[in-house]
Design a protein around this motif. Structure first.
Motif, PDB file in Angstrom:
ATOM      1  N   GLY A 164      76.901  44.302  81.435  1.00 14.10           N
ATOM      2  CA  GLY A 164      75.881  44.964  80.601  1.00 14.10           C
ATOM      3  C   GLY A 164      76.056  46.192  80.868  1.00 14.10           C
ATOM      4  N   ASP A 165      75.239  47.288  80.692  1.00  8.50           N
ATOM      5  CA  ASP A 165      74.997  48.852  80.815  1.00  8.50           C
ATOM      6  C   ASP A 165      74.428  49.143  81.825  1.00  8.50           C
ATOM      7  N   GLU A 166      73.731  48.241  82.650  1.00  6.09           N
ATOM      8  CA  GLU A 166      72.947  48.835  83.685  1.00  6.09           C
ATOM      9  C   GLU A 166      73.902  48.352  85.112  1.00  6.09           C
ATOM     10  N   PRO A 167      73.808  49.340  86.142  1.00  4.10           N
ATOM     11  CA  PRO A 167      74.610  49.045  87.056  1.00  4.10           C
ATOM     12  C   PRO A 167      73.986  47.891  88.073  1.00  4.10           C
ATOM     13  N   ASN A 205      80.770  36.479  84.922  1.00  6.29           N
ATOM     14  CA  ASN A 205      80.445  37.192  83.559  1.00  6.29           C
ATOM     15  C   ASN A 205      80.109  36.349  82.282  1.00  6.29           C
ATOM     16  N   GLY A 206      80.046  36.755  81.064  1.00  8.95           N
ATOM     17  CA  GLY A 206      79.836  35.792  79.962  1.00  8.95           C
ATOM     18  C   GLY A 206      80.983  34.854  79.897  1.00  8.95           C
ATOM     19  N   TYR A 207      82.397  34.781  80.487  1.00  6.94           N
ATOM     20  CA  TYR A 207      83.360  34.081  80.331  1.00  6.94           C
ATOM     21  C   TYR A 207      83.227  32.903  81.337  1.00  6.94           C
ATOM     22  N   GLY A 208      82.364  33.120  82.390  1.00  5.26           N
ATOM     23  CA  GLY A 208      82.497  32.150  83.313  1.00  5.26           C
ATOM     24  C   GLY A 208      83.555  32.589  84.416  1.00  5.26           C
ATOM     25  N   LEU A 209      83.775  33.915  84.528  1.00  9.24           N
ATOM     26  CA  LEU A 209      84.934  34.568  85.516  1.00  9.24           C
ATOM     27  C   LEU A 209      84.002  35.165  86.751  1.00  9.24           C
TER      28      LEU A 209
END
Length: 313
Positions: A164-167, A205-209
């Motif tokens: 996302g956009d927040e660190p 991440n959103g792809y499971g990586l």
């Protein structure tokens, strides 16, 4: 484990951060599969045991290639991060990098170190040809820069980070990067790791990586370019599976003494500090000389339709 990605169109690069990431532009990639994690020491050890492969960092140096070097310096080794004793001028990275004879994937911090308790950590000190040799052994390849960035974004179009956009959303540490503002001499240790972490220690991440941000930089198979190509103005002309670089244009004109071609590395590492190297982002990219491995550089593999079966992991 490989994760299957459908491919698609996405915005590559960034106009908001470092110059080499610009301009942002739309590209397409075909469907492919990618390792869920970075290749580990255990993975690489299996490859070496099966093939007898010797990495670049372990090979004897030919004096003919180094005519002005003292004989005592012509020993195998690699570059190891060494914290400084206090604040330093961050323009001179030679202050925290040391050439260590005997450093290699088996001995990541130098000849007295081992990987005995790091088998689930990413393999490091691998040059580009080492990573490519492993990939070929498993019937895969190194990703293109576009494939890598598409995968890293995890389906989040235009987001600054893989999540996302927040660190640090809600204060949560999302990647193995440098803790605190005092790079390269003092880490706060908030993440629990001072160097590499076991793969998968942070959220996917959103792809499971896992570890598409931080831990270790990752080789791609694309030659370095100083900027991305310009955005096209017609939807019909969006580049598909782009490979814009070339070997002859990958050299660094600011370092003519290093006549070595460079490939793109992505993802940042455990040494990325917000105050120095905000590069644990999908758009971030750096050049790396193809004959040089370091203690914060590894890789993962992709498999496309045309790749063979190779050795099953």
């Amino acid at each position: 484990m490989l994760v299957d990605l459908p491919g698609g169109t996405f915005t590559m690069g960034s106009d908001q951060h470092y110059p080499e990431e610009a301009p942002s532009h739309r590209v397409r990639v075909d469907a492919f599969s990618i390792d869920a994690t970075q290749v580990t020491n255990a993975d690489f050890a299996a490859f070496v045991e099966a093939t007898g492969y010797v990495t670049v960092a372990e090979r004897e140096l030919d004096p003919v290639d180094f005519p002005d070097a003292p004989a005592e310096n012509l020993v195998p080794g690699s570059m190891v991060f060494t914290p400084t004793r206090g604040p330093v001028d961050l323009r001179h990275l030679s202050q925290w990098w040391r050439w260590k004879p005997g450093a290699c994937w088996r001995h990541p911090s130098g000849p007295r170190s081992t990987i005995d308790h790091r088998l689930d950590h990413p393999v490091v000190h691998v040059a580009h040809e080492d990573a490519a040799a492993y990939a070929a052994w498993v019937g895969a390849a190194l990703p293109t820069e576009a494939e890598w960035e598409y995968a890293a974004r995890g389906g989040l179009e235009g987001a600054a980070y893989t999540w996302g956009d927040e660190p640090r959303p809600g204060g949560r540490i999302m990647a193995n990067t440098w803790d605190g503002p005092d790079f390269p001499w003092r880490s706060s240790g908030e993440s629990g790791f001072q160097r590499t972490a076991p793969v998968g220690s942070f959220p996917a991440n959103g792809y499971g990586l896992y570890d598409m941000a931080g831990n270790v930089w990752e080789w791609t198979d694309d030659w370095w370019t100083e900027r991305h190509p310009a955005e096209v103005d017609k939807p019909c002309c969006i580049p598909s599976n782009p490979r814009p670089g070339s070997r002859e244009h990958s050299y660094d004109p600011a370092q003519p003494q290093f006549e070595i071609a460079r490939k793109v590395v992505k993802g940042g590492s455990h040494l990325c500090a917000d105050t120095y190297c905000l590069r644990y982002r999908p758009a971030a990219r750096r050049p790396q000389m193809i004959d040089t491995g370091t203690s914060h550089q590894g890789f993962r593999c992709v498999r496309r339709v045309e790749e063979g079966a190779g050795h099953e992991r």
